[in-house]
Design an enzyme around this catalytic site. Structure first.
Site, PDB file in Angstrom:
ATOM      1  N   SER A  53       9.314 -37.826 -16.972  1.00 28.05           N
ATOM      2  CA  SER A  53       8.224 -38.692 -17.419  1.00 28.05           C
ATOM      3  C   SER A  53       7.774 -38.317 -18.831  1.00 28.05           C
ATOM      4  O   SER A  53       7.060 -39.079 -19.481  1.00 28.05           O
ATOM      5  CB  SER A  53       7.050 -38.595 -16.445  1.00 28.05           C
ATOM      6  OG  SER A  53       6.550 -37.277 -16.422  1.00 28.05           O
ATOM      7  N   HIS A  54       8.155 -37.146 -19.320  1.00 28.32           N
ATOM      8  CA  HIS A  54       7.766 -36.746 -20.676  1.00 28.32           C
ATOM      9  C   HIS A  54       8.956 -36.399 -21.555  1.00 28.32           C
ATOM     10  O   HIS A  54       8.835 -35.661 -22.520  1.00 28.32           O
ATOM     11  CB  HIS A  54       6.745 -35.600 -20.629  1.00 28.32           C
ATOM     12  CG  HIS A  54       5.400 -36.096 -20.209  1.00 28.32           C
ATOM     13  ND1 HIS A  54       5.077 -36.310 -18.893  1.00 28.32           N
ATOM     14  CD2 HIS A  54       4.323 -36.494 -20.926  1.00 28.32           C
ATOM     15  CE1 HIS A  54       3.851 -36.788 -18.813  1.00 28.32           C
ATOM     16  NE2 HIS A  54       3.369 -36.911 -20.026  1.00 28.32           N
ATOM     17  N   ASP A 194       3.907 -43.133 -12.285  1.00 29.55           N
ATOM     18  CA  ASP A 194       4.451 -43.201 -10.922  1.00 29.55           C
ATOM     19  C   ASP A 194       4.003 -44.483 -10.228  1.00 29.55           C
ATOM     20  O   ASP A 194       4.765 -45.092  -9.476  1.00 29.55           O
ATOM     21  CB  ASP A 194       4.010 -41.988 -10.098  1.00 29.55           C
ATOM     22  CG  ASP A 194       4.829 -40.753 -10.428  1.00 29.55           C
ATOM     23  OD1 ASP A 194       6.064 -40.873 -10.476  1.00 29.55           O
ATOM     24  OD2 ASP A 194       4.247 -39.678 -10.644  1.00 29.55           O
TER      25      ASP A 194
HETATM   26  P1  NDP Z   1       2.636 -32.678 -10.881  1.00 29.77           P
HETATM   27  O1  NDP Z   1       1.740 -33.232  -9.833  1.00 29.77           O
HETATM   28  O2  NDP Z   1       4.083 -32.950 -10.793  1.00 29.77           O
HETATM   29  O3  NDP Z   1       2.361 -31.103 -10.972  1.00 29.77           O
HETATM   30  C1  NDP Z   1       2.941 -30.386 -11.970  1.00 29.77           C
HETATM   31  C2  NDP Z   1       2.638 -28.909 -11.933  1.00 29.77           C
HETATM   32  O4  NDP Z   1       2.570 -28.391 -10.602  1.00 29.77           O
HETATM   33  C3  NDP Z   1       3.784 -28.215 -12.592  1.00 29.77           C
HETATM   34  O5  NDP Z   1       3.309 -27.056 -13.218  1.00 29.77           O
HETATM   35  C4  NDP Z   1       4.693 -27.941 -11.407  1.00 29.77           C
HETATM   36  O6  NDP Z   1       5.686 -26.972 -11.646  1.00 29.77           O
HETATM   37  C5  NDP Z   1       3.686 -27.507 -10.372  1.00 29.77           C
HETATM   38  N1  NDP Z   1       4.163 -27.691  -9.002  1.00 29.77           N
HETATM   39  C6  NDP Z   1       4.657 -28.821  -8.450  1.00 29.77           C
HETATM   40  N2  NDP Z   1       5.005 -28.601  -7.163  1.00 29.77           N
HETATM   41  C7  NDP Z   1       4.735 -27.304  -6.895  1.00 29.77           C
HETATM   42  C8  NDP Z   1       4.880 -26.481  -5.736  1.00 29.77           C
HETATM   43  N3  NDP Z   1       5.381 -26.956  -4.602  1.00 29.77           N
HETATM   44  N4  NDP Z   1       4.503 -25.188  -5.843  1.00 29.77           N
HETATM   45  C9  NDP Z   1       3.993 -24.699  -6.984  1.00 29.77           C
HETATM   46  N5  NDP Z   1       3.849 -25.424  -8.105  1.00 29.77           N
HETATM   47  C10 NDP Z   1       4.203 -26.719  -8.065  1.00 29.77           C
HETATM   48  O7  NDP Z   1       2.180 -33.123 -12.361  1.00 29.77           O
HETATM   49  P2  NDP Z   1       1.453 -34.413 -12.879  1.00 29.77           P
HETATM   50  O8  NDP Z   1       2.226 -35.615 -12.491  1.00 29.77           O
HETATM   51  O9  NDP Z   1       0.037 -34.334 -12.531  1.00 29.77           O
HETATM   52  O10 NDP Z   1       1.627 -34.184 -14.464  1.00 29.77           O
HETATM   53  C11 NDP Z   1       2.915 -34.128 -15.017  1.00 29.77           C
HETATM   54  C12 NDP Z   1       2.840 -33.939 -16.512  1.00 29.77           C
HETATM   55  O11 NDP Z   1       2.211 -35.041 -17.122  1.00 29.77           O
HETATM   56  C13 NDP Z   1       2.085 -32.706 -17.001  1.00 29.77           C
HETATM   57  O12 NDP Z   1       2.963 -32.005 -17.849  1.00 29.77           O
HETATM   58  C14 NDP Z   1       0.906 -33.249 -17.783  1.00 29.77           C
HETATM   59  O13 NDP Z   1       0.555 -32.498 -18.941  1.00 29.77           O
HETATM   60  C15 NDP Z   1       1.436 -34.587 -18.205  1.00 29.77           C
HETATM   61  N6  NDP Z   1       0.351 -35.531 -18.476  1.00 29.77           N
HETATM   62  C16 NDP Z   1      -0.020 -35.759 -19.762  1.00 29.77           C
HETATM   63  C17 NDP Z   1      -1.046 -36.630 -20.056  1.00 29.77           C
HETATM   64  C18 NDP Z   1      -1.495 -36.850 -21.448  1.00 29.77           C
HETATM   65  O14 NDP Z   1      -2.366 -37.673 -21.663  1.00 29.77           O
HETATM   66  N7  NDP Z   1      -1.011 -36.158 -22.442  1.00 29.77           N
HETATM   67  C19 NDP Z   1      -1.733 -37.360 -18.977  1.00 29.77           C
HETATM   68  C20 NDP Z   1      -1.307 -36.989 -17.657  1.00 29.77           C
HETATM   69  C21 NDP Z   1      -0.284 -36.125 -17.420  1.00 29.77           C
HETATM   70  P3  NDP Z   1       7.232 -27.505 -11.868  1.00 29.77           P
HETATM   71  O15 NDP Z   1       7.216 -28.278 -13.151  1.00 29.77           O
HETATM   72  O16 NDP Z   1       8.056 -26.273 -11.932  1.00 29.77           O
HETATM   73  O17 NDP Z   1       7.560 -28.382 -10.689  1.00 29.77           O
END
Ligand code: NDP
Length: 344
Positions: A53-54, A194
């Site tokens: 997504s990024h 999503d």
């Molecule tokens: P997720 O709900 O996918 O959560 C992501 C974080 O949780 C990651 O650090 C991930 O690690 C960790 N994680 C996921 N599953 C587990 C698990 N089972 N156990 C432990 N840790 C876990 O993320 P979002 O969809 O909320 O956000 C995704 C991205 O979008 C982020 O990078 C955020 O900065 C970005 N974003 C940016 C915005 C902006 O305006 N600039 C706005 C909204 C989001 P891993 O990656 O290793 O799975």
């Protein structure tokens, strides 16, 4: 390496090829090298770590943003050291990332000298994940916190109208030779993208992701997009998202998500607002007790992983190793869309 091979529904590219493609598209869209370089880098990192997504998925939006009347494609960020522990980075209506890159050396020095450095990035267009900035700080042995608002898409818990952003919040802890402990997530129940993907696929969304325009819970992706998204964790996520609004908005003299949506004026560019980043030095703040602190941290991580739980970012780090070796798989549809940007 599989690089260059093409499958029926995807294209395999090396990480370097992803970077070259992203850079080419951004330069052709009219960005200066100073703007295009860090943006291409963060898109490449997203693709490499399988944060799709990024990754390259964001390139069309980056090109679209260049058309916003207030966007400055050759902005030169201005860094001001406001005090021994405060750095201001005026992004001058370019992207957030070049401002961060220019400010980083000052942030690292301040954190080492006085224990903490607060970086306020102002007037930046922002689309990125926060973990690349967190990792850039933990690489210097510092802990880091980052947050930013965006557009108002999320209703407060108990409310009906979208006034909060999906407001990502990220944290990192340095682990010496090991990869840092990093988490980075939106404070909404799910990313807006999503829900959009569910709409495209004609699939219902689970209850709890959003409400319709009447404020009622909905399983329709279209209704949730027209209504409001919901924060994660009920009133707790709602309060955290509000904190992000305040700390990365009014605290640093910048826009809330409501104000950022108004600023966009329907152009649908990347949101423009501020970002707050805090760097903390364990060597300074531990005051001679740093070694014990690091031992405690490592014992904590071992206690987490020792019972089968995984650390956040572990999935990313594994994807990174794979991608550096075998390249990345980019969907053919996305690849064609990006190539069309070059032709168009
Ligand atoms: P997720 O709900 O996918 O959560 C992501 C974080 O949780 C990651 O650090 C991930 O690690 C960790 N994680 C996921 N599953 C587990 C698990 N089972 N156990 C432990 N840790 C876990 O993320 P979002 O969809 O909320 O956000 C995704 C991205 O979008 C982020 O990078 C955020 O900065 C970005 N974003 C940016 C915005 C902006 O305006 N600039 C706005 C909204 C989001 P891993 O990656 O290793 O799975």
């Amino acid at each position: 390496s599989e690089a260059g091979k093409v499958g029926p529904d995807h294209v395999v590219m090396s990480v370097d090829e992803v970077r070259e493609l992203a850079l080419k598209v951004l330069l052709q869209a009219g960005l200066s090298r100073e703007q295009a370089g860090p943006v291409a880098e963060v898109i490449t990192a997203g693709e490499r770590d399988e944060c799709h997504s990024h990754g390259l998925y964001r390139l069309p939006g980056c090109v679209e943003t260049v058309r916003h009347p207030r966007f400055v494609p050759d902005a030169v960020p201005v860094i001001t050291e406001q005090s021994a522990s405060v750095v201001r980075a005026d992004a001058r209506f370019g992207y957030s990332l070049p401002a961060f890159e220019r400010a980083l050396p000052t942030v690292v020095r301040q954190a080492r000298e006085v224990g903490v450095s607060v970086l306020a990035i102002n007037d930046c267009f922002h689309f990125a994940a926060l973990w690349p900035e967190i990792e850039a700080i933990t690489a210097h042995g510092l802990a880091a916190i980052a947050m930013t608002p965006n557009h108002c898409w999320v209703a407060p818990t108990g409310g009906t109208r979208p006034i909060l952003g999906t407001n990502p919040f990220a944290f990192g802890w340095p682990r010496g030779g090991d990869r840092p402990y990093v988490f980075d997530f939106a404070t909404s129940e799910i990313a807006r993208g999503d829900i959009a993907l569910h709409k495209l696929a004609g699939k219902p969304i689970p209850l709890g992701w959003g409400i319709d325009q009447a404020g009622q819970p909905t399983t329709s992706a279209a209704a949730a997009l027209a209504g409001a998204m919901l924060p994660f964790g009920g009133y707790k996520g709602s309060a955290l998202a509000t904190m992000v609004e305040l700390l990365a908005g009014p605290l640093i003299g910048d826009l809330t998500s409501m104000e950022s949506t108004a600023f966009d004026g329907g152009v649908n560019a990347a949101p423009c607002h501020g970002e707050l980043i805090i760097a903390l030095d364990p060597a300074f703040l531990g005051g001679g007790r740093t070694a014990a602190g690091h031992q405690g941290a490592e014992a904590l991580f071992a206690a987490i992983t020792g019972q089968g739980a995984r650390l956040p970012s572990q999935r990313r780090y594994e994807a990174r190793e794979r991608s550096m070796k075998d390249g990345v798989r980019v969907s053919r549809a996305l690849h064609e869309r990006i190539i069309a940007l070059l032709d168009g």
